[in-house]
Design a protein around this motif. Structure first.
Motif, PDB file in Angstrom:
ATOM      1  N   LEU A 418      73.261 107.552  18.937  1.00 46.87           N
ATOM      2  CA  LEU A 418      72.409 106.943  17.918  1.00 46.87           C
ATOM      3  C   LEU A 418      70.996 107.530  18.007  1.00 46.87           C
ATOM      4  CD1 LEU A 418      71.846 104.903  15.714  1.00 46.87           C
ATOM      5  CD2 LEU A 418      71.616 103.139  17.458  1.00 46.87           C
ATOM      6  N   ASP A 420      70.085 110.381  19.344  1.00 44.20           N
ATOM      7  CA  ASP A 420      70.106 111.788  18.942  1.00 44.20           C
ATOM      8  C   ASP A 420      70.147 111.920  17.427  1.00 44.20           C
ATOM      9  OD1 ASP A 420      70.013 112.589  21.513  1.00 44.20           O
ATOM     10  OD2 ASP A 420      72.143 113.084  21.688  1.00 44.20           O
ATOM     11  N   SER A 421      70.970 111.075  16.788  1.00 37.17           N
ATOM     12  CA  SER A 421      71.119 111.206  15.338  1.00 37.17           C
ATOM     13  C   SER A 421      69.827 110.821  14.627  1.00 37.17           C
ATOM     14  CB  SER A 421      72.287 110.357  14.842  1.00 37.17           C
ATOM     15  OG  SER A 421      71.918 109.008  14.742  1.00 37.17           O
ATOM     16  N   ALA A 423      66.913 111.627  15.896  1.00 31.63           N
ATOM     17  CA  ALA A 423      65.917 112.567  16.432  1.00 31.63           C
ATOM     18  C   ALA A 423      64.894 111.851  17.299  1.00 31.63           C
ATOM     19  CB  ALA A 423      65.219 113.338  15.299  1.00 31.63           C
ATOM     20  N   LEU A 424      65.351 110.835  18.031  1.00 26.67           N
ATOM     21  CA  LEU A 424      64.473 110.094  18.930  1.00 26.67           C
ATOM     22  C   LEU A 424      64.428 110.842  20.250  1.00 26.67           C
ATOM     23  CD1 LEU A 424      62.887 107.431  19.128  1.00 26.67           C
ATOM     24  CD2 LEU A 424      64.955 106.348  19.981  1.00 26.67           C
ATOM     25  N   ALA A 428      58.595 109.419  22.458  1.00 25.53           N
ATOM     26  CA  ALA A 428      59.053 108.292  21.652  1.00 25.53           C
ATOM     27  C   ALA A 428      60.341 107.718  22.240  1.00 25.53           C
ATOM     28  CB  ALA A 428      59.287 108.741  20.207  1.00 25.53           C
TER      29      ALA A 428
ATOM     30  N   PRO B  73      71.666 116.934  16.465  1.00 22.06           N
ATOM     31  CA  PRO B  73      72.063 115.922  15.476  1.00 22.06           C
ATOM     32  C   PRO B  73      70.901 115.412  14.627  1.00 22.06           C
ATOM     33  CG  PRO B  73      73.101 115.468  17.590  1.00 22.06           C
ATOM     34  CD  PRO B  73      72.175 116.630  17.815  1.00 22.06           C
ATOM     35  N   GLY B  74      69.750 115.167  15.279  1.00 18.87           N
ATOM     36  CA  GLY B  74      68.630 114.574  14.556  1.00 18.87           C
ATOM     37  C   GLY B  74      68.012 115.496  13.534  1.00 18.87           C
ATOM     38  N   GLU B  75      68.289 116.794  13.645  1.00 22.15           N
ATOM     39  CA  GLU B  75      67.693 117.736  12.712  1.00 22.15           C
ATOM     40  C   GLU B  75      68.644 118.150  11.609  1.00 22.15           C
ATOM     41  OE1 GLU B  75      65.895 120.904  14.976  1.00 22.15           O
ATOM     42  OE2 GLU B  75      64.896 119.426  16.247  1.00 22.15           O
ATOM     43  N   ILE B  80      74.481 109.147  10.143  1.00 21.60           N
ATOM     44  CA  ILE B  80      75.815 108.700  10.516  1.00 21.60           C
ATOM     45  C   ILE B  80      75.783 107.236  10.927  1.00 21.60           C
ATOM     46  CG2 ILE B  80      75.539 109.581  12.881  1.00 21.60           C
ATOM     47  CD1 ILE B  80      78.656 110.120  12.783  1.00 21.60           C
ATOM     48  N   PHE B  82      78.073 104.592  13.020  1.00 18.90           N
ATOM     49  CA  PHE B  82      79.199 104.534  13.945  1.00 18.90           C
ATOM     50  C   PHE B  82      79.984 103.236  13.752  1.00 18.90           C
ATOM     51  CE2 PHE B  82      75.641 106.781  15.978  1.00 18.90           C
ATOM     52  CZ  PHE B  82      76.212 108.020  16.155  1.00 18.90           C
ATOM     53  N   ASN B  86      75.111 100.524  16.059  1.00 23.41           N
ATOM     54  CA  ASN B  86      74.252 101.238  15.122  1.00 23.41           C
ATOM     55  C   ASN B  86      72.799 100.812  15.220  1.00 23.41           C
ATOM     56  OD1 ASN B  86      75.932 103.092  13.538  1.00 23.41           O
ATOM     57  ND2 ASN B  86      77.071 101.231  13.047  1.00 23.41           N
ATOM     58  N   LEU B  87      72.573  99.724  15.984  1.00 14.79           N
ATOM     59  CA  LEU B  87      71.209  99.218  16.129  1.00 14.79           C
ATOM     60  C   LEU B  87      70.894  99.087  17.613  1.00 14.79           C
ATOM     61  CD1 LEU B  87      71.476  96.328  13.506  1.00 14.79           C
ATOM     62  CD2 LEU B  87      70.417  98.560  13.139  1.00 14.79           C
ATOM     63  N   GLN B  95      61.896  97.397  13.570  1.00 16.71           N
ATOM     64  CA  GLN B  95      61.712  98.583  14.415  1.00 16.71           C
ATOM     65  C   GLN B  95      62.910  99.520  14.305  1.00 16.71           C
ATOM     66  OE1 GLN B  95      60.921  96.450  18.079  1.00 16.71           O
ATOM     67  NE2 GLN B  95      58.870  97.342  18.192  1.00 16.71           N
ATOM     68  N   LEU B  99      62.609 103.461  12.938  1.00 22.04           N
ATOM     69  CA  LEU B  99      63.047 104.677  13.621  1.00 22.04           C
ATOM     70  C   LEU B  99      63.564 105.713  12.628  1.00 22.04           C
ATOM     71  CD1 LEU B  99      64.924 103.337  16.761  1.00 22.04           C
ATOM     72  CD2 LEU B  99      62.776 104.596  16.708  1.00 22.04           C
ATOM     73  N   GLY B 100      64.063 105.244  11.498  1.00 21.73           N
ATOM     74  CA  GLY B 100      64.557 106.157  10.477  1.00 21.73           C
ATOM     75  C   GLY B 100      63.433 106.875   9.748  1.00 21.73           C
ATOM     76  N   PRO B 103      60.258 108.382  14.385  1.00 22.31           N
ATOM     77  CA  PRO B 103      60.785 108.031  15.701  1.00 22.31           C
ATOM     78  C   PRO B 103      59.725 107.463  16.648  1.00 22.31           C
ATOM     79  CG  PRO B 103      61.644 110.148  15.009  1.00 22.31           C
ATOM     80  CD  PRO B 103      60.616 109.746  13.993  1.00 22.31           C
ATOM     81  N   ASP B 104      58.428 107.753  16.412  1.00 21.34           N
ATOM     82  CA  ASP B 104      57.414 107.183  17.308  1.00 21.34           C
ATOM     83  C   ASP B 104      56.933 105.823  16.809  1.00 21.34           C
ATOM     84  OD1 ASP B 104      55.912 107.831  15.133  1.00 21.34           O
ATOM     85  OD2 ASP B 104      54.621 109.283  16.136  1.00 21.34           O
ATOM     86  N   LEU B 105      57.531 105.336  15.724  1.00 23.35           N
ATOM     87  CA  LEU B 105      57.242 104.013  15.153  1.00 23.35           C
ATOM     88  C   LEU B 105      55.793 103.848  14.695  1.00 23.35           C
ATOM     89  CD1 LEU B 105      59.286 101.474  17.307  1.00 23.35           C
ATOM     90  CD2 LEU B 105      59.964 102.796  15.337  1.00 23.35           C
ATOM     91  N   ARG B 147      68.554 101.524   6.882  1.00 20.40           N
ATOM     92  CA  ARG B 147      67.941 102.666   7.562  1.00 20.40           C
ATOM     93  C   ARG B 147      68.421 103.981   6.932  1.00 20.40           C
ATOM     94  NH1 ARG B 147      68.871 102.356  13.500  1.00 20.40           N
ATOM     95  NH2 ARG B 147      70.875 103.246  12.960  1.00 20.40           N
ATOM     96  N   ARG B 151      66.105 106.903   5.491  1.00 17.53           N
ATOM     97  CA  ARG B 151      66.162 108.293   5.957  1.00 17.53           C
ATOM     98  C   ARG B 151      66.472 109.238   4.806  1.00 17.53           C
ATOM     99  NH1 ARG B 151      69.653 110.031  10.377  1.00 17.53           N
ATOM    100  NH2 ARG B 151      67.902 111.184  11.240  1.00 17.53           N
TER     101      ARG B 151
END
Lengths: 514, 237
Positions: A418, A420-421, A423-424, A428, B73-75, B80, B82, B86-87, B95, B99-100, B103-105, B147, B151
């Motif tokens: 999660l 990784d998906s 991009a955390l 952060a 994955p994040g790039e 996705i 799951f 998922n949270l 929060q 993240l979507g 990521p640094d909120l 989310r 995104r």
């Protein structure tokens, strides 16, 4: 590869290599100096005694901790939180202080023998094998209890609810939930205690000694400090390393994963069975509390009157000890976290080695090695405190790593994809995922590292002169000079500081993780 | 095939131990594709590879002509969902959604407004301060979809995220997926074992049989005259 290099992926192997070198270099020095040395009968007696007392201490501590941890896990009563906090106390207690307390309870003129004499029974002796084992159980039972308790609290609520819905009896709960958990955590805990006891020094210094009750550690100390026979010390250190390595290897094959999946964070406790089990839990807790509290109480009674007039070396030594503890605990925690996170992502033999090799060593082994390495260049005395920091870090790293690794693995398994998906990553990820999820074990681990460092009497005994003495060394010197009341007062200062450090870390972690 | 292909599975070969899966087909922008097959056939494996968790043995996953292999994955242009987890349970719903966006909120006032909008959009207005454990299963799914909405990645992968929900709730979620995908223009890949879900999603269905992800065919056509393997799977004579 389009992925950018992550700082962590480079930092972890570099750190692991550095830590490996820190331990491997003294070991090489010891091996070189001690090679070809043949050990005499007295040395072999020391080897046998080391192994016997460590094995007995580990088995008794772990087995006795299971009913205590279970009672704490499934009962709620006023003072439960306090009792769990107090469970940290004997482990924080530097061994010198623990021995002082046990002498007051089990010693010749102690409480137990006082009662036995009043009943017309012959007195018991605290010296020798059983005394050493009692002291080690006293020091390690609470640690084992707390670690097993963490295992109990980590049982996922979903699994507990399932057990409740299936109407499990206590016996079935044990078989399907508790036993798999114990099988995973208990061997690791027994290993930790075995290795602690294998390298125990201060306990044996007082309660052991003589031809029938000398450990390798004690023999090394005597060889360096009194006989100045560095070759013999190095030879003994080699045997100590072999023994430690064998212990680590044995426990390695015993530990197995329990295979519990992730659970949501809903809190749920095990059903507490009533009837005679309730009474038994109460009795177990009462006995454990009495066994742990009485020696501490004895130290308080003997030490309180002298607190107003502490001997001059106590306060400067206290300052040095706190500094050493804070620096080495911070270094250890950061290092263990970096290694555990990297290993959870991708298993690495270098990291495993860096986090395992210190287990085969001891303060006096590393101390002897560093002594040999430094002596050609500087006076080892002048580096007593930096050496103590480094050795303390190396020695507490395996425990912290082992506390953090399963948590880091679970974190990776449950939330790695999660994160990784999304991009955390980087800071952060540290702030929003790693620190909140691992706050509890991090706090607990940092507390243990600080306590281990605060109470250490191994390496400093080899190196320190007057001006580098840490507080445990001062206590030991006062005890050795038969200034028992002053030793007890200094002990109280030491205990208060150790306890404060551990409490601050552990409570901080629990609060941040709540 | 409608429009220009945006997602291309080019002689993709996935290997996990003795398990082997191949796929060679492509999908156009905004398409809806259900992925069906018996359990253990590799539905999740296919999604894992597209999302970037499983490097392929050979072949390529291309997005608008660009090979995604090696991209973390994040790039990837992918969101996705799951089956579960998922949270993050220690973060609030707000929060988790944030993240979507960042990521640094560190949200700007504008981001905050978008977040509130997304919450309202999925029917969770006012629940941003709650933690996942305080939500029902349906609400947690809605939060995850919110989310995805924030995104706004062009590929939405759904790995049976609604499997634990009841039929009515699942239908509701599929409607929500439809709206989210419409708003973000996303290509949807939905793993399901229920032909009803596939029909509700519309579009095409890729059936997995004997280690091959078949070229997707329009779901209505497929269901009207299923090939033997699918017929066996559905249990029809």
């Amino acid at each position: 590869m389009a992925s950018r290099a992550r700082p962590l992926s480079l930092a972890a192997p570099a750190l692991a290599a550095l830590l490996l070198a820190l331990v491997a270099a003294p070991l090489a020095a010891v091996a070189w100096r001690g090679a070809g040395l043949s050990l005499g009968p007295a040395d072999w007696a020391a080897v046998r005694f080391s192994a016997t007392q460590a094995l007995l201490s580990a088995v008794f501590s772990t087995l006795l901790a299971i009913p205590v941890a279970r009672a704490l896990a499934r009962r709620s009563f006023p003072g439960r939180g306090l009792l769990i906090t107090l469970m940290g106390a004997p482990f924080l207690l530097p061994a010198v202080v623990a021995v002082l307390g046990l002498l007051a309870v089990f010693g010749r003129s102690g409480l137990i023998n006082g009662a036995l004499t009043a009943l017309g029974l012959p007195p018991v002796s605290i010296f020798g094998l059983h005394g050493v084992v009692i002291a080690h159980v006293f020091l390690n039972l609470p640690l084992a209890t707390r670690m097993i308790l963490q295992g109990w609290l980590a049982l996922p609520a979903e699994r507990i609810r399932l057990a409740q819905s299936l109407g499990f009896t206590p016996r079935e709960t044990f078989r399907h939930l508790e036993w798999p958990m114990l099988r995973e955590v208990a061997p690791g805990i027994a290993l930790v205690i075995l290795v602690i006891c294998l390298t125990s020094f201060a306990v044996v210094l007082t309660l052991g000694g003589g031809p029938s009750a000398t450990t390798i550690e004690l023999a090394i100390y005597q060889a360096v400090r009194f006989e100045f026979d560095l070759s013999r010390a190095a030879g003994l250190a080699g045997v100590q390393v072999a023994l430690g390595a064998a212990a680590a290897l044995a426990a390695w094959t015993m530990a197995r994963p329990a295979g519990f999946g992730a659970g949501l964070d809903r809190k749920l406790a095990l059903t507490a069975p009533g009837g005679w089990r309730r009474g038994l839990d109460g009795l177990v807790l009462l006995l454990a509390a009495a066994f742990l509290a009485m020696p501490l109480w004895a130290v308080v009674l003997r030490g309180l009157p002298g607190l107003a007039e502490l001997p001059a070396p106590v306060l400067p030594a206290a300052g040095r000890s706190v500094l050493v503890a804070l620096v080495s605990a911070s270094l250890t925690t950061v290092a263990a976290l970096v290694l555990a996170l990297a290993a959870a992502r991708r298993p690495s033999p270098t990291i495993e080695a860096a986090a395992t090799l210190p287990l085969a060593t001891s303060g006096l082994v590393l101390g002897t090695g560093l002594f040999l390495l430094l002596r050609p260049f500087v006076s080892p005395m002048s580096l007593a405190l930096p050496v103590t920091v480094l050795v303390n870090m190396a020695l507490s790293l395996p425990y912290l790593y082992r506390i953090l690794l399963p948590e880091a693995r679970a974190l990776q398994a449950d939330y790695g994809r999660l994160a990784d998906s999304l991009a955390l990553r980087g800071l952060a990820r540290l702030r929003w995922l790693v620190l909140p999820r691992l706050a509890r074990p991090l706090g607990f681990g940092a507390g243990i590292a600080a306590a281990l460092s605060m109470g250490d009497l191994g390496v400093i005994a080899l190196f320190a002169g007057e001006r580098q003495a840490t507080l445990p060394l001062v206590v030991q010197q006062l005890t050795g000079a038969y200034r028992i009341e002053a030793a007890a007062s200094a002990s109280l200062v030491l205990v208060a500081l150790s306890f404060a450090l551990f409490w601050a870390c552990d409570a901080g972690g629990r609060r941040a993780g709540a | 095939m409608r429009g220009a292909a945006v997602l291309e599975l080019d002689h993709l070969e996935l290997v996990q131990g003795p398990f082997r899966l191949t796929a060679h087909w492509s999908a156009g922008p905004g398409e809806r594709i259900a992925v069906m097959g018996p359990s253990g056939s590799g539905k999740s494996t296919l999604l894992s590879a597209i999302a970037g968790f499983l490097p392929p043995q050979s072949g390529a996953v291309r997005w608008q002509g660009r090979d995604l292999v090696g991209l973390p994955p994040g790039e990837r242009p992918v969101t996705i969902l799951f089956q579960d987890q998922n949270l993050f349970p220690h973060l609030t719903i707000a929060q988790n959604l944030a993240l979507g966006l960042r990521p640094d909120l560190r949200l700007s006032p504008d981001d905050r407004a978008r977040l509130e909008q997304a919450l309202a959009r999925v029917g969770l207005a006012g629940l941003g301060a709650r933690r996942p454990a305080q939500l029902s299963g349906g609400q947690a799914s809605r939060a995850a979809l919110a989310r995805a909405l924030l995104r706004a990645r062009p590929i939405l992968l759904l790995d049976e995220p609604f499997a634990a929900l009841g039929p009515a709730l699942r239908q509701e979620m599929l409607d929500l997926v439809d709206q989210v995908a419409r708003e973000t223009g996303a290509l949807v890949l939905l793993v399901t074992h229920d032909p009803g879900d596939a029909l509700a999603l519309g579009g095409r269905t890729a059936f997995i049989a004997e280690g091959v992800v078949q070229v997707p065919v329009p779901t209505t056509t497929l269901m009207a005259d299923p090939p033997p393997a699918l017929r066996d799977y559905l249990g029809r004579k």
